[in-house]
Design an enzyme around this catalytic site. Structure first.
Site, PDB file in Angstrom:
ATOM      1  N   ASN A 147       1.261  -0.694   0.122  1.00 35.58           N
ATOM      2  CA  ASN A 147      -0.135  -0.009   0.254  1.00 35.58           C
ATOM      3  C   ASN A 147       0.886   1.297   0.201  1.00 35.58           C
ATOM      4  O   ASN A 147       0.971   2.214   0.140  1.00 35.58           O
ATOM      5  CB  ASN A 147      -1.065  -0.038   1.403  1.00 35.58           C
ATOM      6  CG  ASN A 147      -0.218  -0.274   2.411  1.00 35.58           C
ATOM      7  OD1 ASN A 147       0.913  -0.495   2.847  1.00 35.58           O
ATOM      8  ND2 ASN A 147      -1.012  -0.850   3.282  1.00 35.58           N
ATOM      9  N   ARG A 285       3.762   7.175  11.263  1.00 31.25           N
ATOM     10  CA  ARG A 285       2.891   6.146  12.876  1.00 31.25           C
ATOM     11  C   ARG A 285       2.460   7.865  13.549  1.00 31.25           C
ATOM     12  O   ARG A 285       3.721   8.669  13.759  1.00 31.25           O
ATOM     13  CB  ARG A 285       4.135   5.210  13.192  1.00 31.25           C
ATOM     14  CG  ARG A 285       3.596   4.933  12.779  1.00 31.25           C
ATOM     15  CD  ARG A 285       2.847   3.804  12.741  1.00 31.25           C
ATOM     16  NE  ARG A 285       2.657   2.287  12.183  1.00 31.25           N
ATOM     17  CZ  ARG A 285       1.993   1.832  10.394  1.00 31.25           C
ATOM     18  NH1 ARG A 285       1.375   2.984  10.099  1.00 31.25           N
ATOM     19  NH2 ARG A 285       1.848   0.324  10.313  1.00 31.25           N
ATOM     20  N   GLN A 314      -4.584   3.139  18.215  1.00 38.05           N
ATOM     21  CA  GLN A 314      -5.468   2.845  17.349  1.00 38.05           C
ATOM     22  C   GLN A 314      -6.906   1.946  17.776  1.00 38.05           C
ATOM     23  O   GLN A 314      -5.990   1.088  17.903  1.00 38.05           O
ATOM     24  CB  GLN A 314      -4.952   3.215  15.994  1.00 38.05           C
ATOM     25  CG  GLN A 314      -4.292   3.907  15.507  1.00 38.05           C
ATOM     26  CD  GLN A 314      -3.596   4.152  14.078  1.00 38.05           C
ATOM     27  OE1 GLN A 314      -3.460   5.069  13.240  1.00 38.05           O
ATOM     28  NE2 GLN A 314      -4.389   3.193  13.378  1.00 38.05           N
ATOM     29  N   HIS A 333      -7.502   5.582   9.878  1.00 36.50           N
ATOM     30  CA  HIS A 333      -6.541   5.587   9.475  1.00 36.50           C
ATOM     31  C   HIS A 333      -6.792   4.697   8.122  1.00 36.50           C
ATOM     32  O   HIS A 333      -7.373   3.675   8.380  1.00 36.50           O
ATOM     33  CB  HIS A 333      -5.128   4.306  10.294  1.00 36.50           C
ATOM     34  CG  HIS A 333      -4.100   4.384  10.046  1.00 36.50           C
ATOM     35  ND1 HIS A 333      -3.039   3.586  10.871  1.00 36.50           N
ATOM     36  CD2 HIS A 333      -3.620   4.058   8.626  1.00 36.50           C
ATOM     37  CE1 HIS A 333      -1.815   3.008   9.709  1.00 36.50           C
ATOM     38  NE2 HIS A 333      -2.276   3.353   8.666  1.00 36.50           N
TER      39      HIS A 333
HETATM   40  P1  NDP Z   1      10.018   2.492   3.432  1.00 39.18           P
HETATM   41  O1  NDP Z   1      11.123   1.091   4.025  1.00 39.18           O
HETATM   42  O2  NDP Z   1      10.269   1.669   2.127  1.00 39.18           O
HETATM   43  O3  NDP Z   1      10.525   3.225   3.400  1.00 39.18           O
HETATM   44  C1  NDP Z   1      11.017   3.883   4.895  1.00 39.18           C
HETATM   45  C2  NDP Z   1      12.260   4.665   5.032  1.00 39.18           C
HETATM   46  O4  NDP Z   1      11.845   5.725   6.307  1.00 39.18           O
HETATM   47  C3  NDP Z   1      13.699   4.158   4.368  1.00 39.18           C
HETATM   48  O5  NDP Z   1      13.903   4.321   3.557  1.00 39.18           O
HETATM   49  C4  NDP Z   1      13.943   4.045   5.496  1.00 39.18           C
HETATM   50  O6  NDP Z   1      15.523   4.271   5.562  1.00 39.18           O
HETATM   51  C5  NDP Z   1      13.520   5.955   6.368  1.00 39.18           C
HETATM   52  N1  NDP Z   1      13.885   5.660   7.612  1.00 39.18           N
HETATM   53  C6  NDP Z   1      14.073   4.099   8.750  1.00 39.18           C
HETATM   54  N2  NDP Z   1      14.538   5.370  10.219  1.00 39.18           N
HETATM   55  C7  NDP Z   1      14.639   6.668   9.621  1.00 39.18           C
HETATM   56  C8  NDP Z   1      15.033   7.726  10.012  1.00 39.18           C
HETATM   57  N3  NDP Z   1      15.904   8.467  11.637  1.00 39.18           N
HETATM   58  N4  NDP Z   1      14.832   9.195   9.378  1.00 39.18           N
HETATM   59  C9  NDP Z   1      14.558   8.789   8.097  1.00 39.18           C
HETATM   60  N5  NDP Z   1      14.276   7.952   7.454  1.00 39.18           N
HETATM   61  C10 NDP Z   1      14.285   7.091   8.115  1.00 39.18           C
HETATM   62  O7  NDP Z   1       8.931   1.827   3.901  1.00 39.18           O
HETATM   63  P2  NDP Z   1       7.131   2.362   3.167  1.00 39.18           P
HETATM   64  O8  NDP Z   1       7.605   3.914   2.573  1.00 39.18           O
HETATM   65  O9  NDP Z   1       6.663   1.750   2.563  1.00 39.18           O
HETATM   66  O10 NDP Z   1       6.921   2.867   4.743  1.00 39.18           O
HETATM   67  C11 NDP Z   1       6.653   3.769   5.497  1.00 39.18           C
HETATM   68  C12 NDP Z   1       6.159   3.852   6.765  1.00 39.18           C
HETATM   69  O11 NDP Z   1       5.106   4.417   5.945  1.00 39.18           O
HETATM   70  C13 NDP Z   1       5.885   2.413   7.502  1.00 39.18           C
HETATM   71  O12 NDP Z   1       7.097   1.137   8.159  1.00 39.18           O
HETATM   72  C14 NDP Z   1       4.445   2.629   8.332  1.00 39.18           C
HETATM   73  O13 NDP Z   1       5.561   2.672   9.581  1.00 39.18           O
HETATM   74  C15 NDP Z   1       3.416   3.961   7.776  1.00 39.18           C
HETATM   75  N6  NDP Z   1       2.860   3.664   6.502  1.00 39.18           N
HETATM   76  C16 NDP Z   1       1.691   3.829   6.353  1.00 39.18           C
HETATM   77  C17 NDP Z   1       0.554   3.043   5.718  1.00 39.18           C
HETATM   78  C18 NDP Z   1      -0.901   4.689   5.979  1.00 39.18           C
HETATM   79  O14 NDP Z   1      -2.046   3.334   6.024  1.00 39.18           O
HETATM   80  N7  NDP Z   1      -0.771   6.318   6.888  1.00 39.18           N
HETATM   81  C19 NDP Z   1       0.570   2.458   5.034  1.00 39.18           C
HETATM   82  C20 NDP Z   1       2.192   1.714   4.777  1.00 39.18           C
HETATM   83  C21 NDP Z   1       2.897   2.355   5.156  1.00 39.18           C
HETATM   84  P3  NDP Z   1      16.209   3.556   5.167  1.00 39.18           P
HETATM   85  O15 NDP Z   1      15.750   1.868   4.405  1.00 39.18           O
HETATM   86  O16 NDP Z   1      17.214   3.633   4.225  1.00 39.18           O
HETATM   87  O17 NDP Z   1      17.295   2.858   6.564  1.00 39.18           O
END
Ligand code: NDP
Length: 401
Positions: A147, A285, A314, A333
């Site tokens: 998603n 989140r 939630q 959400h």
């Molecule tokens: P990804 O894992 O593709 O991307 C998350 C990114 O955040 C990665 O590039 C990661 O870095 C980076 N990251 C982690 N820690 C930090 C930090 N301290 N500072 C800056 N960047 C950081 O996941 P998605 O993009 O698919 O999803 C991201 C989040 O969105 C999910 O974990 C979830 O919590 C939320 N989400 C919400 C949804 C909703 O319905 N509202 C649905 C889907 C997701 P790296 O991997 O480079 O270490």
């Protein structure tokens, strides 16, 4: 044979739908970047139907019961007397969606003697105490990418809605008004604005790609830098951390997972670093932003608007300040639970279950915790620890209903 407990959100108040606004879904071949869509051996549902609510059962019942497993589906998830807590004792597998999370705290994990696999039907497994799962050798898996694009569309919608003052203007129409001055006194163009994302993974980079045609200036911070070619292609500027990026931005969007490093990242001090009148959009989140600091910043004018669809806990209690603070564009959400996304995460959940029962490895991309440590996508994007504390407050939602 395994007992599977699946926690899903309630059916619509008027009952489970018998027809839908549209017929079917567009067919996607693969995700951007090439990752393949979920590939279970079969599915027992029609893509486009409501799968994420109790009666939808993620389309899993025929598959599980025909193989001799048992399936309990419930929305009653919070508090010691909840169905979830009662059924947890002999469950081997728990399935939960982040939209209506079955919090798996250390205490609950201690009671779940047989629990071996926790599946997130969606993305974001912070509702599981990952440290406790590691300590107990429980595998945690989620349906990476299912998603991400859905959320990126929601982010762009929310940025436009806040900046252009869409929601209050819509409300004037409902109220029978034609109050143009009231509507436009807080309405701006996005064009020319500086927009930054915290996290440029699947969602964050999709947001950047979608915003580029609006002629904005783009910024990001992430633990790993994007390839130079991607930075050039998007025309996006890297910042080493959120603190050094937010002061430049008119709009900040948060797209990083919740883990100990990001919990409470947007506290009073971080929000004070932002430009006066900046907008903050958080679909990642709720706990990444400090609840009271956000409400205060909207009241003082430090933030011109806040939107998102993620809360903590939630469901949010009826008196959660984000329901009533000024200039917000919150939804429950929902961004990652469109009918389109549901078809993908239901299929991904089934793929994970097929692998589990057949003793085949779960895709590396889907693993968060395995073999007592962070693994796969979890090892890349999370840090060890627990982000579930305070989740028991979710029980207040039903208690006050
Ligand atoms: P990804 O894992 O593709 O991307 C998350 C990114 O955040 C990665 O590039 C990661 O870095 C980076 N990251 C982690 N820690 C930090 C930090 N301290 N500072 C800056 N960047 C950081 O996941 P998605 O993009 O698919 O999803 C991201 C989040 O969105 C999910 O974990 C979830 O919590 C939320 N989400 C919400 C949804 C909703 O319905 N509202 C649905 C889907 C997701 P790296 O991997 O480079 O270490």
């Amino acid at each position: 044979m395994a007992k599977v407990v699946c926690v899903l959100y309630d059916d619509p108040v008027d009952g489970y739908p018998s027809n839908y606004a549209r017929d079917g879904l567009p067919k996607l071949d693969r995700y951007p970047g090439g990752q393949t869509l979920p590939k279970p051996k079969a599915i027992d549902f029609e893509p486009g139907v409501l799968l994420g609510s109790v009666s939808g059962e993620l389309g899993l019942r025929p598959f599980l019961e025909s193989a001799g497993h048992s399936l309990v589906v419930t929305a009653d998830k919070d508090g010691p007397d909840s169905t979830f807590e009662r059924e947890l004792g002999d469950a081997e597998i728990v399935i939960s969606q982040p939209f209506w999370p079955a919090y798996l705290t250390r205490e609950r994990i201690a009671k779940a003697n047989k629990l071996k696999l926790a599946i997130t039907a969606g993305i974001g497994s912070d509702h599981v105490d990952l440290q406790a799962a590691m300590d107990r050798g429980i595998t945690v898996a989620e349906v990476t990418y299912c998603n991400s694009i859905s959320v990126s569309e929601h982010v762009v919608m929310m940025i436009l809605a806040l900046v252009r003052n869409y929601i209050p203007s819509y409300q004037w129409v409902i109220k029978g008004g034609w109050n143009i001055a009231d509507c436009v006194a807080r309405s701006y163009d996005v064009e020319g604005m500086q927009i930054g994302t915290v996290g440029a993974g699947r969602i964050g980079s999709a947001v950047l790609r979608r915003l580029r045609p609006f002629d904005v200036k783009l910024h990001y911070t992430d633990r790993h830098r994007l390839p130079e070619t991607v930075e050039k292609d998007l025309g996006v500027t890297f910042h080493s951390d959120a603190a050094s990026m937010v002061g430049i931005c008119d709009v900040v969007t948060i797209n990083a997972p919740l883990h100990p490093e990001t919990e409470n990242l947007f506290d009073e001090a971080m929000i004070a670093r932002m430009k006066r009148g900046a907008y903050l959009v958080n679909t990642a989140r709720g706990k990444i932003c400090n609840r009271d600091a956000v409400a205060r910043a909207l009241e003082s004018g430090q933030l011109a608007g806040y939107a998102g669809d993620v809360w903590f806990p939630q469901p949010a209690p009826k008196d959660h300040p984000w329901r009533s603070m000024p200039h917000h564009g919150m939804t429950p959400h929902i961004s990652g639970s469109s009918l389109s996304a549901q078809a993908r995460y239901a299929a991904g959940t089934r793929e994970i279950l097929e692998c589990w029962f057949e003793g085949r490895p779960i895709r590396e991309d889907y693993l968060i915790v395995d073999g007592g440590k962070l693994a796969g996508a979890g090892a890349h994007s999370y840090s060890a620890g627990d982000a579930t504390s305070g989740s028991e407050e979710a029980a207040r939602f039903r208690a006050k209903a």
